[in-house]
Design a protein around this motif. Sequence first.
Motif: not given
Length: 375
Positions: A242-270
Amino acid sequence: MPDALEATPYDALLLLSFGGPEGPDDVVPFLENVTRGRGIPKERLKEVGQHYFLFGGVSPINDQNRALLDALRKDFADHGLDLPVYWGNRNWAPYLTDTLRDMVRDGRRRILVLATSAYASYSGCRQYRENLADSLAALEAEGLDLPKIDKLRHYFNHPGFLEPMIEGVLQSLASLPEDVRDGAHIAFTTHSIPNSAADTSGPVEEHGDGGAYVRQHLDVAQLIADAVRERTGVDHSWQLVYQSRSGAPHIPWLEPDICDHLEERHAAGVPAVVMAPIGFVSDHMEVLYDLDTEAKAKAEELGLPVRRSATVGADPRFTAAIRDLVLERAAVERGQGVTPCALGALGPSHHLCPVGCCPARAPRPAAAGADSPYA
Protein backbone atom coordinates in the motif's frame (compact mmCIF):
# COMPACT_ATOMS: atom_id res chain seq x y z
CA MET A 1 -21.90 -8.44 -27.30
CA PRO A 2 -24.54 -7.54 -29.91
CA ASP A 3 -23.28 -6.93 -33.46
CA ALA A 4 -24.81 -3.45 -33.62
CA LEU A 5 -23.16 -0.90 -31.33
CA GLU A 6 -26.35 0.15 -29.63
CA ALA A 7 -26.19 2.31 -26.51
CA THR A 8 -29.95 2.77 -26.14
CA PRO A 9 -31.41 3.73 -23.66
CA TYR A 10 -28.34 5.81 -22.82
CA ASP A 11 -27.66 9.10 -24.57
CA ALA A 12 -24.36 10.13 -22.90
CA LEU A 13 -21.36 8.85 -20.96
CA LEU A 14 -19.92 10.89 -18.10
CA LEU A 15 -16.25 10.46 -17.17
CA LEU A 16 -16.21 11.15 -13.42
CA SER A 17 -12.89 11.74 -11.70
CA PHE A 18 -11.15 13.25 -8.68
CA GLY A 19 -9.70 16.41 -10.19
CA GLY A 20 -6.46 18.18 -9.40
CA PRO A 21 -4.77 21.60 -9.36
CA GLU A 22 -3.43 23.02 -12.61
CA GLY A 23 -1.07 25.64 -11.16
CA PRO A 24 0.49 26.80 -7.86
CA ASP A 25 -2.42 29.12 -7.03
CA ASP A 26 -4.84 26.19 -7.34
CA VAL A 27 -3.15 23.90 -4.80
CA VAL A 28 -4.58 25.17 -1.50
CA PRO A 29 -8.11 25.83 -2.88
CA PHE A 30 -8.08 22.32 -4.35
CA LEU A 31 -7.02 20.80 -1.02
CA GLU A 32 -9.73 22.85 0.71
CA ASN A 33 -12.24 21.17 -1.61
CA VAL A 34 -10.80 17.73 -0.87
CA THR A 35 -10.85 18.23 2.92
CA ARG A 36 -14.03 20.31 3.20
CA GLY A 37 -15.75 19.82 6.55
CA ARG A 38 -12.68 18.47 8.35
CA GLY A 39 -11.52 21.80 9.79
CA ILE A 40 -7.93 21.51 8.56
CA PRO A 41 -6.03 24.85 8.88
CA LYS A 42 -4.78 26.51 5.70
CA GLU A 43 -1.17 26.35 6.94
CA ARG A 44 -1.46 22.58 7.24
CA LEU A 45 -2.86 22.40 3.71
CA LYS A 46 0.17 24.35 2.45
CA GLU A 47 2.39 21.69 4.03
CA VAL A 48 0.39 18.89 2.45
CA GLY A 49 0.54 20.70 -0.87
CA GLN A 50 4.34 20.45 -1.05
CA HIS A 51 3.93 17.27 -3.11
CA TYR A 52 2.14 19.34 -5.75
CA PHE A 53 4.56 22.26 -5.54
CA LEU A 54 7.41 19.88 -6.41
CA PHE A 55 5.68 19.49 -9.78
CA GLY A 56 4.92 23.16 -10.35
CA GLY A 57 1.58 22.95 -8.55
CA VAL A 58 0.16 20.84 -11.37
CA SER A 59 -1.43 17.44 -10.91
CA PRO A 60 -1.11 15.27 -14.02
CA ILE A 61 -4.59 13.81 -13.51
CA ASN A 62 -6.46 16.45 -15.52
CA ASP A 63 -4.29 16.08 -18.63
CA GLN A 64 -4.58 12.31 -18.29
CA ASN A 65 -8.36 12.59 -18.14
CA ARG A 66 -8.30 14.82 -21.22
CA ALA A 67 -6.29 12.13 -23.00
CA LEU A 68 -8.76 9.43 -21.90
CA LEU A 69 -11.68 11.63 -22.96
CA ASP A 70 -10.18 12.09 -26.43
CA ALA A 71 -9.36 8.37 -26.68
CA LEU A 72 -12.91 7.35 -25.74
CA ARG A 73 -14.44 9.75 -28.25
CA LYS A 74 -12.15 8.44 -30.98
CA ASP A 75 -12.81 4.80 -30.10
CA PHE A 76 -16.58 5.34 -30.09
CA ALA A 77 -16.46 7.19 -33.41
CA ASP A 78 -14.19 4.60 -35.02
CA HIS A 79 -16.61 1.82 -34.04
CA GLY A 80 -19.82 3.62 -34.93
CA LEU A 81 -21.00 4.11 -31.36
CA ASP A 82 -22.97 7.35 -31.29
CA LEU A 83 -22.59 8.33 -27.65
CA PRO A 84 -21.25 11.74 -26.55
CA VAL A 85 -18.72 11.73 -23.72
CA TYR A 86 -18.59 14.43 -21.03
CA TRP A 87 -16.18 14.99 -18.13
CA GLY A 88 -16.75 16.18 -14.57
CA ASN A 89 -14.65 16.18 -11.38
CA ARG A 90 -15.28 15.85 -7.68
CA ASN A 91 -12.80 18.47 -6.48
CA TRP A 92 -11.75 20.75 -9.35
CA ALA A 93 -12.91 22.16 -12.67
CA PRO A 94 -14.72 20.97 -14.64
CA TYR A 95 -16.92 20.43 -11.58
CA LEU A 96 -19.46 17.63 -11.63
CA THR A 97 -22.49 19.84 -10.99
CA ASP A 98 -21.54 22.19 -13.83
CA THR A 99 -21.05 19.27 -16.21
CA LEU A 100 -24.37 17.66 -15.27
CA ARG A 101 -26.11 21.00 -15.76
CA ASP A 102 -24.60 21.23 -19.26
CA MET A 103 -25.71 17.67 -19.99
CA VAL A 104 -29.28 18.42 -18.94
CA ARG A 105 -29.34 21.57 -21.07
CA ASP A 106 -28.02 19.48 -23.97
CA GLY A 107 -31.04 17.23 -23.56
CA ARG A 108 -29.31 14.21 -22.04
CA ARG A 109 -31.86 12.10 -20.17
CA ARG A 110 -30.14 8.73 -19.56
CA ILE A 111 -26.54 9.02 -18.43
CA LEU A 112 -23.96 6.31 -17.81
CA VAL A 113 -21.09 7.15 -15.46
CA LEU A 114 -17.51 5.88 -15.73
CA ALA A 115 -15.60 6.52 -12.50
CA THR A 116 -11.81 6.54 -12.68
CA SER A 117 -11.62 3.91 -9.95
CA ALA A 118 -11.75 0.22 -10.80
CA TYR A 119 -12.42 -1.25 -7.35
CA ALA A 120 -15.05 -1.29 -4.63
CA SER A 121 -14.54 1.10 -1.71
CA TYR A 122 -16.18 4.10 -0.13
CA SER A 123 -13.81 6.63 -1.70
CA GLY A 124 -13.63 4.79 -5.02
CA CYS A 125 -17.35 4.19 -5.53
CA ARG A 126 -19.92 5.27 -2.96
CA GLN A 127 -18.41 8.74 -2.47
CA TYR A 128 -18.73 9.35 -6.21
CA ARG A 129 -22.33 8.23 -5.95
CA GLU A 130 -22.81 10.70 -3.09
CA ASN A 131 -21.32 13.43 -5.27
CA LEU A 132 -23.82 12.54 -7.99
CA ALA A 133 -26.68 12.80 -5.49
CA ASP A 134 -25.40 16.19 -4.28
CA SER A 135 -25.26 17.47 -7.86
CA LEU A 136 -28.71 16.16 -8.70
CA ALA A 137 -30.08 17.87 -5.59
CA ALA A 138 -28.47 21.14 -6.72
CA LEU A 139 -30.01 20.84 -10.19
CA GLU A 140 -33.38 19.97 -8.67
CA ALA A 141 -33.19 23.14 -6.56
CA GLU A 142 -32.59 25.07 -9.78
CA GLY A 143 -35.81 23.65 -11.21
CA LEU A 144 -34.14 21.50 -13.87
CA ASP A 145 -35.54 18.16 -14.99
CA LEU A 146 -33.30 15.46 -13.59
CA PRO A 147 -31.76 12.78 -15.80
CA LYS A 148 -31.61 9.12 -14.79
CA ILE A 149 -28.06 8.13 -13.95
CA ASP A 150 -26.46 4.68 -13.82
CA LYS A 151 -22.84 3.77 -13.06
CA LEU A 152 -20.74 1.25 -14.95
CA ARG A 153 -19.77 -1.80 -12.92
CA HIS A 154 -16.32 -2.22 -11.39
CA TYR A 155 -13.87 -3.15 -14.13
CA PHE A 156 -10.84 -4.34 -12.13
CA ASN A 157 -10.93 -7.80 -13.73
CA HIS A 158 -11.88 -6.85 -17.29
CA PRO A 159 -9.17 -8.09 -19.69
CA GLY A 160 -8.93 -4.63 -21.27
CA PHE A 161 -7.88 -3.24 -17.89
CA LEU A 162 -5.61 -6.16 -17.02
CA GLU A 163 -3.69 -6.61 -20.28
CA PRO A 164 -1.97 -3.18 -20.29
CA MET A 165 -0.83 -3.79 -16.70
CA ILE A 166 0.48 -7.25 -17.57
CA GLU A 167 2.43 -5.76 -20.46
CA GLY A 168 3.75 -3.00 -18.19
CA VAL A 169 5.11 -5.52 -15.68
CA LEU A 170 6.72 -7.55 -18.48
CA GLN A 171 8.39 -4.43 -19.88
CA SER A 172 9.63 -3.43 -16.43
CA LEU A 173 11.09 -6.87 -15.83
CA ALA A 174 12.77 -6.83 -19.25
CA SER A 175 14.38 -3.47 -18.44
CA LEU A 176 16.12 -4.85 -15.34
CA PRO A 177 19.73 -6.07 -15.60
CA GLU A 178 19.75 -9.69 -16.70
CA ASP A 179 21.54 -10.90 -13.58
CA VAL A 180 18.69 -9.72 -11.28
CA ARG A 181 15.71 -10.10 -13.62
CA ASP A 182 14.58 -13.65 -12.80
CA GLY A 183 14.85 -13.06 -9.06
CA ALA A 184 12.91 -9.80 -9.13
CA HIS A 185 9.99 -9.43 -6.73
CA ILE A 186 6.73 -7.76 -7.84
CA ALA A 187 5.17 -5.29 -5.39
CA PHE A 188 1.59 -4.66 -6.48
CA THR A 189 0.61 -1.29 -5.02
CA THR A 190 -2.68 0.45 -4.32
CA HIS A 191 -3.92 3.33 -2.22
CA SER A 192 -4.03 2.53 1.48
CA ILE A 193 -7.38 3.16 3.16
CA PRO A 194 -8.49 2.76 6.79
CA ASN A 195 -8.92 -0.87 7.81
CA SER A 196 -12.50 -0.10 8.78
CA ALA A 197 -13.26 1.20 5.26
CA ALA A 198 -11.65 -1.85 3.67
CA ASP A 199 -13.53 -4.25 5.95
CA THR A 200 -16.90 -2.78 4.93
CA SER A 201 -16.17 -2.40 1.22
CA GLY A 202 -18.36 -4.16 -1.30
CA PRO A 203 -21.77 -5.78 -0.80
CA VAL A 204 -22.66 -6.72 2.79
CA GLU A 205 -22.30 -10.44 2.14
CA GLU A 206 -18.67 -9.88 1.03
CA HIS A 207 -17.65 -7.90 4.10
CA GLY A 208 -14.87 -9.42 6.16
CA ASP A 209 -11.21 -8.72 6.76
CA GLY A 210 -10.23 -6.41 3.93
CA GLY A 211 -13.66 -6.61 2.31
CA ALA A 212 -14.05 -6.49 -1.46
CA TYR A 213 -11.32 -3.84 -1.73
CA VAL A 214 -8.54 -6.21 -0.69
CA ARG A 215 -10.09 -9.29 -2.34
CA GLN A 216 -10.37 -7.57 -5.70
CA HIS A 217 -6.79 -6.29 -5.61
CA LEU A 218 -5.48 -9.71 -4.65
CA ASP A 219 -7.40 -11.26 -7.55
CA VAL A 220 -5.86 -8.75 -9.99
CA ALA A 221 -2.36 -9.32 -8.58
CA GLN A 222 -2.77 -13.08 -8.95
CA LEU A 223 -4.00 -12.74 -12.53
CA ILE A 224 -1.03 -10.56 -13.49
CA ALA A 225 1.50 -12.78 -11.70
CA ASP A 226 0.05 -15.86 -13.43
CA ALA A 227 0.22 -14.16 -16.83
CA VAL A 228 3.84 -13.11 -16.25
CA ARG A 229 4.76 -16.69 -15.31
CA GLU A 230 3.02 -18.09 -18.38
CA ARG A 231 4.77 -15.65 -20.73
CA THR A 232 8.25 -15.71 -19.22
CA GLY A 233 8.49 -19.13 -17.58
CA VAL A 234 9.59 -17.44 -14.36
CA ASP A 235 7.53 -17.60 -11.15
CA HIS A 236 8.20 -14.26 -9.47
CA SER A 237 7.40 -13.72 -5.81
CA TRP A 238 4.83 -10.99 -5.23
CA GLN A 239 2.84 -9.17 -2.56
CA LEU A 240 0.03 -6.62 -2.38
CA VAL A 241 1.32 -3.49 -0.63
CA TYR A 242 0.00 0.00 0.00
CA GLN A 243 0.93 3.63 -0.47
CA SER A 244 -0.32 7.20 -0.04
CA ARG A 245 -1.58 6.91 3.54
CA SER A 246 -2.99 10.25 4.70
CA GLY A 247 -4.91 9.53 7.92
CA ALA A 248 -4.27 10.16 11.60
CA PRO A 249 -1.49 7.94 13.01
CA HIS A 250 -3.76 6.32 15.64
CA ILE A 251 -6.22 4.99 13.03
CA PRO A 252 -5.20 1.61 11.52
CA TRP A 253 -4.73 1.72 7.74
CA LEU A 254 -3.88 -1.09 5.34
CA GLU A 255 -0.22 -2.15 5.46
CA PRO A 256 2.61 -2.71 4.61
CA ASP A 257 3.66 0.61 3.13
CA ILE A 258 5.67 0.34 -0.09
CA CYS A 259 8.80 1.91 1.43
CA ASP A 260 8.71 -0.44 4.41
CA HIS A 261 8.19 -3.32 1.99
CA LEU A 262 11.24 -2.33 -0.04
CA GLU A 263 13.34 -2.35 3.13
CA GLU A 264 11.97 -5.76 4.15
CA ARG A 265 12.51 -7.32 0.72
CA HIS A 266 16.03 -5.90 0.50
CA ALA A 267 16.86 -7.34 3.94
CA ALA A 268 15.51 -10.71 2.75
CA GLY A 269 17.95 -10.70 -0.16
CA VAL A 270 15.65 -9.89 -3.07
CA PRO A 271 17.87 -8.60 -5.91
CA ALA A 272 15.32 -6.23 -7.55
CA VAL A 273 11.70 -5.07 -7.33
CA VAL A 274 9.07 -4.09 -9.88
CA MET A 275 6.46 -1.74 -8.43
CA ALA A 276 3.13 -2.28 -10.22
CA PRO A 277 0.49 0.36 -9.33
CA ILE A 278 -2.59 -1.76 -10.03
CA GLY A 279 -4.85 0.44 -7.89
CA PHE A 280 -4.55 3.47 -10.16
CA VAL A 281 -6.04 4.09 -13.59
CA SER A 282 -3.42 6.71 -14.53
CA ASP A 283 -0.06 8.14 -13.42
CA HIS A 284 -1.48 10.84 -11.17
CA MET A 285 0.14 12.50 -8.14
CA GLU A 286 0.15 9.47 -5.84
CA VAL A 287 2.09 7.56 -8.50
CA LEU A 288 4.48 10.39 -9.38
CA TYR A 289 5.32 11.29 -5.79
CA ASP A 290 4.80 8.19 -3.65
CA LEU A 291 6.35 5.76 -6.13
CA ASP A 292 8.48 7.68 -8.65
CA THR A 293 9.88 10.06 -6.02
CA GLU A 294 9.64 8.68 -2.49
CA ALA A 295 9.81 4.92 -3.09
CA LYS A 296 12.54 5.23 -5.73
CA ALA A 297 14.57 7.37 -3.32
CA LYS A 298 14.23 4.64 -0.68
CA ALA A 299 15.34 2.00 -3.20
CA GLU A 300 18.35 4.12 -4.19
CA GLU A 301 19.25 4.48 -0.51
CA LEU A 302 19.13 0.70 -0.18
CA GLY A 303 21.02 0.07 -3.40
CA LEU A 304 18.02 -1.94 -4.64
CA PRO A 305 17.26 -1.90 -8.40
CA VAL A 306 13.59 -0.97 -8.94
CA ARG A 307 11.31 -0.34 -11.88
CA ARG A 308 7.81 1.11 -11.88
CA SER A 309 5.38 -0.32 -14.41
CA ALA A 310 2.86 1.77 -16.29
CA THR A 311 -0.79 2.34 -15.44
CA VAL A 312 -3.43 1.81 -18.13
CA GLY A 313 -4.08 5.51 -18.86
CA ALA A 314 -5.64 5.91 -22.28
CA ASP A 315 -4.41 2.58 -23.63
CA PRO A 316 -6.57 1.47 -26.60
CA ARG A 317 -7.33 -1.83 -24.86
CA PHE A 318 -8.76 0.08 -21.92
CA THR A 319 -10.91 2.34 -24.09
CA ALA A 320 -12.17 -0.77 -25.89
CA ALA A 321 -13.02 -2.25 -22.49
CA ILE A 322 -15.06 0.84 -21.63
CA ARG A 323 -16.92 0.52 -24.92
CA ASP A 324 -17.61 -3.12 -24.07
CA LEU A 325 -18.92 -2.18 -20.62
CA VAL A 326 -21.18 0.52 -22.09
CA LEU A 327 -22.69 -1.92 -24.60
CA GLU A 328 -23.06 -4.57 -21.90
CA ARG A 329 -24.92 -2.25 -19.53
CA ALA A 330 -27.12 -0.89 -22.33
CA ALA A 331 -28.10 -4.44 -23.31
CA VAL A 332 -28.93 -5.24 -19.68
CA GLU A 333 -31.15 -2.16 -19.47
CA ARG A 334 -32.94 -3.29 -22.63
CA GLY A 335 -33.60 -6.67 -21.03
CA GLN A 336 -31.25 -8.60 -23.32
CA GLY A 337 -29.13 -11.48 -22.11
CA VAL A 338 -25.40 -10.75 -21.96
CA THR A 339 -22.30 -12.58 -20.75
CA PRO A 340 -20.21 -10.01 -18.84
CA CYS A 341 -16.50 -10.13 -19.60
CA ALA A 342 -14.39 -10.79 -16.50
CA LEU A 343 -11.34 -12.83 -15.58
CA GLY A 344 -10.24 -14.36 -12.28
CA ALA A 345 -11.94 -15.95 -9.32
CA LEU A 346 -14.44 -13.22 -8.46
CA GLY A 347 -16.36 -12.91 -11.71
CA PRO A 348 -18.12 -9.77 -12.94
CA SER A 349 -19.19 -7.16 -10.41
CA HIS A 350 -22.79 -6.12 -9.83
CA HIS A 351 -24.44 -3.61 -12.17
CA LEU A 352 -26.33 -1.91 -9.34
CA CYS A 353 -24.66 -1.15 -6.02
CA PRO A 354 -26.84 -2.84 -3.36
CA VAL A 355 -28.10 -1.26 -0.16
CA GLY A 356 -25.33 -1.17 2.45
CA CYS A 357 -22.52 -1.35 -0.11
CA CYS A 358 -19.35 0.51 0.98
CA PRO A 359 -21.20 2.47 3.70
CA ALA A 360 -20.22 5.98 4.73
CA ARG A 361 -19.36 6.85 8.32
CA ALA A 362 -22.31 9.26 8.31
CA PRO A 363 -25.21 8.21 6.06
CA ARG A 364 -25.66 10.41 3.00
CA PRO A 365 -27.84 10.04 -0.11
CA ALA A 366 -26.09 8.27 -2.98
CA ALA A 367 -27.32 8.15 -6.58
CA ALA A 368 -26.96 5.31 -9.12
CA GLY A 369 -27.53 2.50 -6.65
CA ALA A 370 -30.32 0.41 -5.15
CA ASP A 371 -30.68 2.99 -2.37
CA SER A 372 -30.74 6.02 -4.68
CA PRO A 373 -33.35 8.70 -3.90
CA TYR A 374 -33.34 9.48 -7.63
CA ALA A 375 -34.95 6.52 -9.35
